[in-house]
Write an enzyme that holds these catalytic residues in place. Structure first.
Site, short mmCIF file in Angstrom:
data_model
loop_
_atom_site.label_atom_id
_atom_site.label_comp_id
_atom_site.label_asym_id
_atom_site.label_seq_id
_atom_site.Cartn_x
_atom_site.Cartn_y
_atom_site.Cartn_z
N ASP A 145 0.85 -1.19 0.00
CA ASP A 145 0.00 0.00 0.00
C ASP A 145 0.89 1.24 0.00
O ASP A 145 1.84 1.34 0.78
CB ASP A 145 -0.90 -0.01 1.24
CG ASP A 145 -1.87 1.16 1.23
OD1 ASP A 145 -2.93 1.03 0.59
OD2 ASP A 145 -1.57 2.18 1.87
N ASN A 153 -2.65 12.96 -3.40
CA ASN A 153 -3.62 13.38 -4.42
C ASN A 153 -4.23 14.73 -4.09
O ASN A 153 -4.41 15.59 -4.96
CB ASN A 153 -4.73 12.33 -4.54
CG ASN A 153 -4.47 11.32 -5.64
OD1 ASN A 153 -3.63 11.54 -6.51
ND2 ASN A 153 -5.17 10.21 -5.61
N HIS A 158 -4.88 14.66 -9.05
CA HIS A 158 -4.98 13.26 -9.49
C HIS A 158 -4.03 12.93 -10.63
O HIS A 158 -3.61 11.78 -10.77
CB HIS A 158 -6.42 12.95 -9.90
CG HIS A 158 -7.37 12.91 -8.74
ND1 HIS A 158 -7.44 11.85 -7.86
CD2 HIS A 158 -8.27 13.83 -8.29
CE1 HIS A 158 -8.34 12.09 -6.94
NE2 HIS A 158 -8.87 13.29 -7.16
N ASP A 162 -1.61 9.77 -10.55
CA ASP A 162 -1.48 8.72 -11.57
C ASP A 162 -0.01 8.52 -11.95
O ASP A 162 0.45 7.38 -12.11
CB ASP A 162 -2.29 9.09 -12.82
CG ASP A 162 -3.79 9.03 -12.57
OD1 ASP A 162 -4.20 8.45 -11.54
OD2 ASP A 162 -4.55 9.58 -13.40
N GLU A 189 -4.31 2.51 -4.70
CA GLU A 189 -2.87 2.60 -4.49
C GLU A 189 -2.31 1.31 -3.91
O GLU A 189 -1.21 1.30 -3.33
CB GLU A 189 -2.55 3.78 -3.56
CG GLU A 189 -2.97 3.61 -2.12
CD GLU A 189 -4.41 4.00 -1.84
OE1 GLU A 189 -4.72 4.27 -0.68
OE2 GLU A 189 -5.21 4.04 -2.79
#
Length: 226
Positions: A145, A153, A158, A162, A189
């Site tokens: 994780d 974010n 975002h 990414d 994630e």
């Protein structure tokens, strides 16, 4: 001899053999038929033993047989060409279908953002690992994780998130190369790794290499208190 006319009549039967039994291509069938017709006509004309009416009948039979054989040759060649084109079309369709199926299978098991295996592929691979374990081949599962990803974010947007996931997945895949580990994106994630091993220390070692490769990348995160 007295049967010279009958003997002459059998010469052009070679045309039937060449045009229908072999069969020749239509161009060469016409070529051979023409040469044969000229040769037999010359023989009938130059052979005084064959009466003119008999020669005329023989010539008419020959031309009729040649014409029929050429029509048959033309139809055979047309049918062969048509069959070839139909078979070619079907083989191209089958090839294209196989390529499309391969592409779809790849897309269905690939995460579109990171380019590594997705959760569907992980589930399939996990099933295979589990089946192998029933035969005594042990395996390890790792769930990874990305820490503080929501804060990342929120802070960078975002798009940057990414990019972060793509960089993390690339590092995981690169680190796993050569170890036999299977890396996939589990969702969001989270990433999942499968590897065959009967030694927990070996699995811990690979996990540590994953952690260290991400730490050494030094991705900037300005929204963390630590």
């Amino acid at each position: 001899g007295p049967l010279v006319s009958l003997t002459t009549a059998t010469i052009w039967l070679s045309v039937l053999f060449a045009n229908i039994t072999l069969p020749l291509r239509f161009f060469w069938a016409c070529f051979l038929s023409g040469i044969t017709a000229i040769a037999v006509t010359a023989g009938l004309y130059l052979k005084p033993d064959i009466a003119a009416p008999v020669g005329g009948v023989l010539g008419l039979d020959m031309m009729t047989g040649i014409l029929f054989s050429l029509v048959a040759t033309y139809k055979i060649e047309a049918a062969n060409r048509r069959d070839y084109l139909v078979n070619l079309r079907e083989s191209l369709r089958a090839k294209r279908l196989a390529e499309d199926n391969t592409t779809l299978a790849h897309l269905s098991t690939t995460d579109p953002l990171t380019g590594i295996a997705n959760r569907r592929a992980f589930a399939r691979e996990l099933s295979e690992f589990w089946e192998a374990s029933l035969g005594g081949r042990h395996f390890a599962v790792m769930l990874i994780d990305v820490d503080y990803f929501k804060l990342f974010n929120d802070h960078y947007g975002h798009g940057a998130g990414d990019t972060c996931l793509r960089e993390v997945s690339a590092l995981l895949a690169k680190t796993a190369a050569g170890s036999g580990a299977f890396v996939s994106r589990y969702g969001g994630e989270e990433f999942a790794v499968l590897m065959h091993t009967s030694d927990p220390d070996e699995a811990y070692g690979v996990a540590e290499r994953f952690r260290r490769s991400i730490a050494e990348k030094g991705l900037i995160h300005g929204n963390r208190n630590d």
